[in-house]
Design a protein around this motif. Sequence first.
Motif, short mmCIF file in Angstrom:
data_model
loop_
_atom_site.label_atom_id
_atom_site.label_comp_id
_atom_site.label_asym_id
_atom_site.label_seq_id
_atom_site.Cartn_x
_atom_site.Cartn_y
_atom_site.Cartn_z
N ARG A 89 -44.05 72.79 76.35
CA ARG A 89 -42.62 72.13 76.53
C ARG A 89 -41.85 72.58 75.59
N PRO B 79 -38.18 75.91 69.48
CA PRO B 79 -38.56 76.57 70.52
C PRO B 79 -37.94 77.99 70.49
N ARG C 204 -48.18 70.74 73.27
CA ARG C 204 -46.72 70.47 72.73
C ARG C 204 -46.09 71.85 72.92
N GLN D 28 -39.29 71.76 73.43
CA GLN D 28 -38.47 70.81 72.64
C GLN D 28 -39.02 70.68 71.45
N ALA D 29 -38.14 70.99 70.24
CA ALA D 29 -38.43 70.92 68.91
C ALA D 29 -39.39 69.61 68.66
N PHE D 30 -40.33 69.58 67.70
CA PHE D 30 -41.22 68.65 67.33
C PHE D 30 -41.56 68.95 65.73
#
Length: 388
Positions: free
Chosen positions: A305, A322, A302, A307-309
């Motif tokens: 990539r 990010p 992850r 993108q926030a998660f």
Amino acid sequence: MKIYRGWRRLLLCLPLVFLLPHLSSVFELHQSSNVEELPKKHNKKFDHLVLGPAAGQGLPNRLQCQGLKALHKAHFSSPSHIATSGETVSFVTVFAVYNYSSHSYDDKSSNLVTVGNASYGKAERSMAILHVFINFIQVSMPQSNVIILTDPASELSVGRNSVTVFPIQGEYSRDKLMLQRIKSYIAFLERRLKEYSERPDHVNHYIFTDSDVAVVDDLEPIFQKNHKFHLALTFRNNKNQPLNSGFIAVRGTTDGILRAKLFLQKVLEIYSSKFMKASRMLGDQLALAWFVKSHPSFDVKRFTRPQAFMDEIHGTSVLFLPCALYNWTPPEGAGQFHGMPLDVKVVHFKGSRKRLMLESWNFFSSSDSNISDMLCLVLKSGRTKYDF
């Protein structure tokens, strides 16, 4: 035989046929350019800004510049009025004052660095960076407070509105500063836990940052749009150091402060047991990465990539943001070579880019330029090492 020689000459000339137009266009581009090229030797430091091409030109959702003018404005939000809802955001940074020995000033002129109309000796440079750090926050988030954690013996005085100096006992030497930074964060959160019980109706969120960052957009939406996280970290696509410790957000509830404190205590234990050889630099980031990756269900892919998660790490709900938006650093990070995102929130002037931080503030404050134009200056200057 003559036919063979003729074909041989033709084959030898073919590369020139294709190369000449290309060489001509390169020469014309060089002749027409009025921007100073970036230095080829990156180990040389400059005492003035060196402008180069702005990365990311023509790419969607990237800052587009013509000279030092942004062709379209970045997606900056208006400063919020979070205080009216009983919530505030405070920035917390660790700052150490070092006494430079008198023999280092034998030649005072060689120690002076001039930015704009001001000259700074070696002892004043870090203070200048600290004041610019505060300036950017007061422009982008005028209702926020700044809290400076420092050694009680330093007798630090800043003299700015909405700025508090918070002494915390510890070891602030250069070799132990990164280790002390985590200890200071933990001590600060412990103090806030005690104070929270006295005023439970007020929520104060905290963003722990290095002092060499420029906050260029409102960060309150981090807390308003993501209600479940306790702690937020910034990540990048870097195998060995995917997490950067220069930006850590903590939700200002009892649970948020407690979980963040426990999380950082675990990181401190790992730092002290595994990474003391890197105590001067990077040890905290290595410990952060080790602790996060040690969670059995965590997927390190992850980090590749942007993108926030969200994920739960050993009982703490962690929001991963990010670096491309919340900790953008020229020239580090894969995103830099694709330009600067239009909605960048935080610019981190690591290492040799300290002069660029001051130059950026001077450019913004002494002209009719806006934040987007200032970011063009950063983008075009960010790959150069400066003398500050």
